[in-house]
Write an enzyme that holds these catalytic residues in place. Structure first.
Site, PDB file in Angstrom:
ATOM      1  N   HIS A 234     -32.644 -36.492 -13.770  1.00 46.40           N
ATOM      2  CA  HIS A 234     -34.191 -36.013 -13.816  1.00 46.40           C
ATOM      3  C   HIS A 234     -34.599 -35.298 -12.181  1.00 46.40           C
ATOM      4  O   HIS A 234     -33.695 -36.753 -11.599  1.00 46.40           O
ATOM      5  CB  HIS A 234     -35.143 -37.325 -14.114  1.00 46.40           C
TER       6      HIS A 234
ATOM      7  N   HIS B  65     -39.678 -32.735  -3.845  1.00 45.88           N
ATOM      8  CA  HIS B  65     -40.506 -33.715  -4.524  1.00 45.88           C
ATOM      9  C   HIS B  65     -40.505 -35.143  -3.696  1.00 45.88           C
ATOM     10  O   HIS B  65     -39.834 -35.982  -3.690  1.00 45.88           O
ATOM     11  CB  HIS B  65     -39.282 -34.866  -5.772  1.00 45.88           C
TER      12      HIS B  65
END
Length: 339
Positions: free
Chosen positions: A31, A106
């Site tokens: 992920h 991110h």
């Protein structure tokens, strides 16, 4: 994690499993895959709100350090993940402001896309029986022309390793390791933004994958979500890819109460352990397990457990289709495919 070598686990599968659609194999994935190199010195990334970006630039690095602890989903670099056996990569991409460069991100900015593509190419040249799925599913600060430029950049670096859509798009049952090995492609690139399929015939659109989001910070709710989808067969029948997410999502309150903690210790460790305990008794196949996704993939024997459940696969009736039929269909389409 086991000391076993998983750099060539696909190549070492029993022959019967090389004829099963990739959508019916258990595949370990990461992920927010390329977040081990998030760099606080580059500032808050464009996937954050303008207020957070402004706060990050005015607090002497304190805010960016907090963001780094809660945005880092992996501690292993991309090449280490590939060597460890990860074959699905969940990617967020942006054009970094005031530059023409594409970065993974991110919360903060990570590696330059171009630099990692070269590393990916080397791995697959060294491990010719491995196949990976690169899922580019979030984009930031990108205009249509930027998407075209990124796709041309990808084609230029790894174009010869991309698995073309022609030959598979209407018959995903034939997307097996055995069939892929007959041709040069080893990377399935899924791109979630509209693009010209005629211009980029080796890029797969988002319709070939589903990834239900548990959206919870509770490991009990996570397991309930997964178990319901599995036992009630909520995964649609067919041969498309399906992601089983073993990740917890922190809310604003979770982070505010644990500013000195991290995603790894607060959520990822219990989530990955719970997911591995849940999935180890499951089986891959239609309606069943396919891509398995967690944070910090080195935890809880995640990789060997996921690869290991392939031994419980019952296979597919489609593996009885003759290789001659596939080869004829593939080559007919492939003759018209250009890099």
């Amino acid at each position: 994690m086991s000391n076993a070598d998983y750099s060539n686990w696909m190549g070492n599968l029993p022959e019967r499993l090389t004829k099963v659609p990739l959508g019916h194999l258990a595949i370990p994935g990461s992920h927010n895959s390329f977040t081990s190199t998030l760099d606080p010195s580059l500032g808050v990334a464009v996937d954050q709100s303008e207020s957070i970006q402004n706060l990050g630039s005015s607090c002497c690095g304190a805010v960016t350090k907090i963001i780094q602890r809660w945005s880092t989903n992996q501690s292993m670099a991309m090449l280490d993940q590939l060597t460890a056996g990860i074959r699905y990569f969940d990617l967020r991409v942006c054009k970094k402001p005031d530059t023409e460069q594409f970065h993974f991100l991110h919360g903060l900015y990570g590696d330059n896309v171009k630099s990692l593509l070269g590393t990916i190419k080397t791995f697959f040249e060294d491990n010719p029986k491995e196949v990976a799925i690169l899922d580019m599913n979030h984009f930031y600060n990108m205009e249509p022309s930027d998407h075209d430029r990124l796709l041309w950049e990808i084609e230029d670096i790894v174009g010869d390793l991309l698995v073309p859509v022609n030959g598979y798009q209407y018959k995903l049952w034939s997307l097996t390791l055995a069939n892929i090995w007959n041709h040069p492609g080893r990377i399935i690139l899924i791109y979630h933004n509209p693009f010209n399929a005629a211009t980029f015939p080796k890029i797969w659109n988002k319709n070939v994958i589903q990834s239900p989001w548990p959206n919870t910070s509770s490991k009990e709710s996570l397991v309930d979500f997964l178990e319901t989808n599995y036992t009630e067969k909520k995964r649609p029948p067919g041969y498309t890819f399906y992601v089983w997410q073993g990740c917890l999502t922190p809310g604003t309150g979770t982070i505010a109460l644990r500013l000195c903690c991290s995603l790894e210790n607060a959520l990822a460790r219990p989530a990955t352990t719970a997911f591995v305990n849940w999935v180890k008794n499951k089986a891959p196949g239609e309606y069943r397990i396919n891509i398995c996704l967690v944070d910090f993939v080195e935890m809880a024997d995640f990789i060997p457990v996921v690869i290991g459940i392939n031994s419980q696969s019952s296979g597919s009736f489609r593996e009885q289709m003759t290789e001659d039929i596939f080869a004829k269909e593939y080559m007919s389409d492939h003759q018209h495919t250009k890099l």
